[in-house]
Design an enzyme around this catalytic site. Structure first.
Site, short mmCIF file in Angstrom:
data_model
loop_
_atom_site.label_atom_id
_atom_site.label_comp_id
_atom_site.label_asym_id
_atom_site.label_seq_id
_atom_site.Cartn_x
_atom_site.Cartn_y
_atom_site.Cartn_z
N HIS A 17 65.01 13.62 61.95
CA HIS A 17 65.47 12.26 62.24
C HIS A 17 64.38 11.47 62.96
O HIS A 17 63.48 12.03 63.58
CB HIS A 17 66.73 12.31 63.09
CG HIS A 17 66.52 12.97 64.43
ND1 HIS A 17 65.94 12.33 65.50
CD2 HIS A 17 66.79 14.22 64.86
CE1 HIS A 17 65.87 13.14 66.53
NE2 HIS A 17 66.37 14.32 66.16
N ARG A 66 72.08 10.48 64.64
CA ARG A 66 70.65 10.16 64.52
C ARG A 66 70.08 10.63 63.19
O ARG A 66 69.24 9.96 62.59
CB ARG A 66 69.88 10.74 65.71
CG ARG A 66 69.97 12.26 65.87
CD ARG A 66 69.45 12.65 67.25
NE ARG A 66 69.39 14.08 67.49
CZ ARG A 66 70.39 14.82 67.97
NH1 ARG A 66 71.57 14.24 68.24
NH2 ARG A 66 70.24 16.11 68.20
N GLU A 90 71.82 20.19 64.96
CA GLU A 90 70.87 20.79 65.87
C GLU A 90 71.48 21.99 66.60
O GLU A 90 72.71 22.13 66.66
CB GLU A 90 70.41 19.73 66.89
CG GLU A 90 69.38 20.20 67.91
CD GLU A 90 68.07 20.71 67.30
OE1 GLU A 90 68.11 21.72 66.56
OE2 GLU A 90 67.01 20.13 67.60
N MET A 159 64.72 21.81 66.23
CA MET A 159 64.99 23.24 66.44
C MET A 159 65.59 23.91 65.20
O MET A 159 65.12 24.95 64.76
CB MET A 159 65.88 23.45 67.66
CG MET A 159 65.18 23.14 68.97
SD MET A 159 66.24 23.50 70.39
CE MET A 159 65.07 23.30 71.72
#
Length: 197
Positions: A17, A66, A90, A159
């Protein structure tokens, strides 16, 4: 390498993003959210321009705002559909989500040291570890393979993005943790070979 029993495309594009307000404040976002900055929107628009003519048929996105906003900007430019894939969210930062490392050091004084001792297996308090997220990344790749019409673009986060790239490239935990994915960068991975756009 990727087991052949899963429906994982041979060619995949990965994007993170665009920049967010919490990125600027150095706050851990995890599965909480903050809006794209003006620069973040510009990064999404730039990625969209670079992906024209790439053959992308579907944009698979994390359901977090996002990533979803980034995915929609790109998909609209390419004239393709967006499919939300929950497994692309995430890593769950649990109780540390929304905090800076300075705040974490005050409230969880041993967290940074514990994380440094075992970055792969350490789970965010009330959240998850990289080891747990890798299994989620496997499922996300398979889901995107089944959901995609043509070559998929996966829009996610730094991540979980490490875990996606590690799966696609057959990397061990150390190789996975060494990866970086700044906002605005696109990776194309085909049969385990990666290039940056």
């Amino acid at each position: 390498m990727i087991p052949q029993d899963r429906h994982v495309p041979e060619r995949v594009f990965l994007a993170r993003h665009g920049q967010t307000t919490w990125n600027l404040e150095h706050r851990l976002q995890g599965q909480l959210d903050s809006p794209l900055t003006d620069d973040g929107v510009a990064q999404a628009e730039s990625m969209a321009r670079r992906l024209v003519g790439s053959g992308i048929g579907t944009v698979c996105s994390s359901p977090l705002g996002r990533a979803l906003r980034t995915a929609r900007i790109i998909a609209e430019s390419l004239g393709v559909a967006v499919v939300e894939v929950p497994e692309l969210a995430e890593l769950d930062h649990g109780k540390l989500a929304g905090m800076t490392w300075e705040e974490i050091d005050e409230q969880y004084p041993t967290a940074r040291e514990e994380r440094a001792d075992n970055r792969w297996g350490w789970a965010f308090p009330g959240g998850e570890s990289y080891a747990q997220a890798r299994a989620r990344a496997r499922k996300a790749l398979s889901t995107c393979g089944w959901a995609s019409d043509g070559i998929p673009l996966l829009v996610s986060h730094e991540m979980i993005g490490r875990m996606l790239r590690a799966e696609l490239r057959g990397l061990d935990p150390n190789g996975a943790l060494a990866l970086r994915h700044p906002p605005g960068v696109i990776f194309e991975i085909e049969r385990g070979a990666e290039r940056m756009l």
